[in-house]
Design an enzyme around this catalytic site. Structure first.
Site, mmCIF file in Angstrom:
data_model
loop_
_atom_site.group_PDB
_atom_site.id
_atom_site.type_symbol
_atom_site.label_atom_id
_atom_site.label_comp_id
_atom_site.label_asym_id
_atom_site.label_seq_id
_atom_site.Cartn_x
_atom_site.Cartn_y
_atom_site.Cartn_z
ATOM 1 N N TYR A 206 -0.896 1.755 -3.882
ATOM 2 C CA TYR A 206 -1.174 1.059 -5.133
ATOM 3 C C TYR A 206 -1.715 2.085 -6.118
ATOM 4 C CZ TYR A 206 -0.811 -2.975 -2.060
ATOM 5 O OH TYR A 206 -0.362 -3.894 -1.148
ATOM 6 N N GLU A 207 -1.195 2.053 -7.341
ATOM 7 C CA GLU A 207 -1.427 3.163 -8.261
ATOM 8 C C GLU A 207 -2.896 3.361 -8.622
ATOM 9 O OE1 GLU A 207 0.994 2.171 -11.577
ATOM 10 O OE2 GLU A 207 -0.104 0.321 -12.013
ATOM 11 N N LEU A 208 -3.705 2.334 -8.545
ATOM 12 C CA LEU A 208 -5.106 2.526 -8.919
ATOM 13 C C LEU A 208 -5.863 3.363 -7.895
ATOM 14 C CD1 LEU A 208 -6.915 -0.946 -8.546
ATOM 15 C CD2 LEU A 208 -5.069 -0.109 -7.150
#
Lengths: 257, 290
Positions: free
Chosen positions: A52-54
């Site tokens: 997940y990009e975060l």
């Protein structure tokens, strides 16, 4: 809605889940792909992992509903909680097998526009922007986009390329130095479009139950090519539906609007 | 909060916020900027889950330097659209990035580099419309973005600014290191002994931190690991009411302008369903030294 047994969004989640191969490292975007990862992991891809990009890596998805990838249940039980640039680093090394990107507009070569409709200096519509979409489009080994099938969304040529697909056709990505292989499928509310191996122009691969080839072509903004044997998209299995409804019990993503 | 914002965020500042993406967004600080009528801000961030939309709608913003501006669970940011499309309530300049490139722009500033080269954004029109991105020698050169101030919301900090943030960090480290100064808003203000018992978790050096604000609930409606769930209904209500300029103004009156501070804001909410109940503490690391 096809026959009342599932919604178009539930079918899209099932189709997206089947794009995930067992063992894939998946860059999961927002909305339907969050559900697709959960379905795939619970069915045919028990060894898939999710980035997940975060700044998260997971194996098992959390049991219940996620409104965003940053909801606390998605963090508890993670394999890695880190900074975004570390997650992007893996993708920049070519380690992400599959990414999902939501699109506002897509064209026959799979280029996505999520930025501007009209002149960027004075846009008719200002869309939210890339987020991580452009990064996935350029760096993931392959990617899939999901969107509503409307003539204004499936357009001859996007006016602004936020996230490049196959550019101007076969060989374009290699010429411009893009790392990943580009889009492999466009999953819509009506159909599945696929791309030839090596890139190029999208063709109609399957039509969802209750819809026709003519309807899909009429709602596509270019003269859509047809695969030799267009099939009917297999509807969600009872098992897939049960997982979708477990992960989205209120129908927040799959049963509204 | 009012004093920190008054002292450290003048008109025209370059401000980074929402750097952990969906969690830990410093809404309380953003609302204070609106109450103080701040003008001509440049907002820097990755995705902004509604906070940038609110600041743009309130007329505080001249420029946005970000990868995505909207409402993550609901879609478009209506104030952002009105500003970019019609110049209402004022025109804004947008410098588009991707999530990776805004991170690189902040790392470039943090490291004192003139630019950082990358392969991301090759083939994207973002390179042609953002003057901070230059195509050269088969790479994209990302120029530095240096905030005047980065505002963070964290789980706990001491009075000297040693902050512990856990969960995904997004671009919080590079945004803090790149900034001239940092405002730390914290859920819990703790003794130095607590945060310094785990120095690996300290986010930034104390030299960067210009103010520490004890602001429990300051991230609502965004989630905060170990404390708050995301208030999905609040985002949905905001999306519906901000569709029209009048609706947005009424929302702003109700939740920002008529509210003196965060304590009064929280008093209007039913917080109990939003509290995280399940405790999952990590096992302490042993920093034994002999």
């Amino acid at each position: 809605m096809s026959d009342g047994r599932h919604t178009a969004q539930e079918l899209m989640v099932a189709v997206a889940a089947r794009e995930i191969r067992d063992g894939d490292l998946v860059f999961v975007g927002m909305r339907l792909p969050i559900l697709a990862y959960g379905v795939a992991r619970s069915t045919h891809a028990p060894r898939a992992r999710a980035l997940y990009e975060l700044g998260l890596l997971r194996d098992r998805p959390p049991a219940g509903f996620l409104g965003t990838m940053g909801d606390p249940p998605n963090v508890a039980g993670a394999l890695w909680a880190t900074r975004m640039s570390n997650v992007m680093a893996l993708m920049a090394q070519g380690e992400v097998d599959l990414g999902f990107i939501g699109g506002a507009e897509v064209d026959r070569f799979g280029n996505l526009n999520t930025s501007y409709v009209g002149d960027p200096a004075r846009p008719a519509t200002r869309l939210p922007g890339s987020g991580g979409g452009a990064d996935i489009a350029i760096l993931a080994r392959r990617w899939v986009t999901l969107m509503a099938h409307e003539p204004r969304r499936l357009v001859e040529r996007v006016s602004y390329v936020t996230s490049p697909g196959h550019g101007e056709g076969e060989g374009w990505r290699e010429r411009h130095g893009l790392l990943g292989g580009g889009p492999t499928a466009i999953v819509t509310t009506l159909a599945v479009l696929r791309f030839p191996a090596g890139g190029g122009e999208a063709y109609l691969a399957s039509v969802h139950p209750g819809h026709t080839v003519e309807e899909v072509r009429a709602r596509t903004g270019w003269d859509l090519r047809i695969a030799g044997g267009v099939s009917e998209t297999p509807p969600p299995t009872p098992e897939e539906l049960s997982h979708i409804r477990r992960l989205d019990p209120e129908g927040f993503w799959t049963r509204r609007g | 909060m009012a004093e920190a914002v008054e002292r450290l965020v003048p008109d025209g500042s370059v401000v980074a916020m929402g750097t952990a993406l969906e969690p830990a967004i410093p809404f309380a600080a953003g609302h204070e900027l609106i109450r103080q009528g701040r003008r001509d801000l440049t907002l820097v961030g990755p995705i902004s889950d509604s906070l940038f939309d609110q600041l743009v709608g309130a007329g505080c913003v001249a420029r946005v330097c970000a990868a995505w501006v909207g409402n993550v669970s609901e879609g478009l940011g209506h104030c952002y659209r009105r500003a970019a499309e019609r110049g209402e309530p004022r025109p804004i300049e947008v410098r588009d990035h991707s999530n990776f490139s805004i991170s690189l722009a902040l790392w470039a500033a943090a490291w004192g580099s003139p630019y950082l080269p990358t392969r991301t954004l090759l083939g994207s029109d973002i390179v042609t419309t953002n003057p901070d991105l230059v195509l050269a020698d088969g790479a994209v050169l990302v120029r530095p973005v240096a905030p005047d101030v980065t505002i963070l919301h964290v789980q706990r900090a001491d009075a000297d600014g040693h902050a512990h943030l856990w969960g995904p960090l997004g671009i919080s480290e590079e945004a803090g290191l790149a900034a001239r100064r940092v405002i730390v808003c914290c859920e819990e203000l703790v003794d130095a002994a607590v945060v310094l018992s785990d120095p690996n978790r300290v986010l930034l050096p104390e030299t960067k931190v210009a103010a520490v604000v004890h602001e429990p609930g300051g991230s609502h409606p965004s989630p905060l690991q170990g404390h708050w769930r995301r208030d999905h209904g609040f985002y949905r209500d905001y999306a519906a009411r901000s569709r029209t300029p009048d609706g947005f103004q009424a929302w702003l009156d109700e939740w920002v302008r008529s509210v003196p501070d965060r304590r009064a804001y929280l008093a209007r909410l039913d917080l109990e369903p939003l509290r995280v109940r399940r405790r999952l503490p990590s096992v302490p690391a042993d920093y034994g030294d002999e």
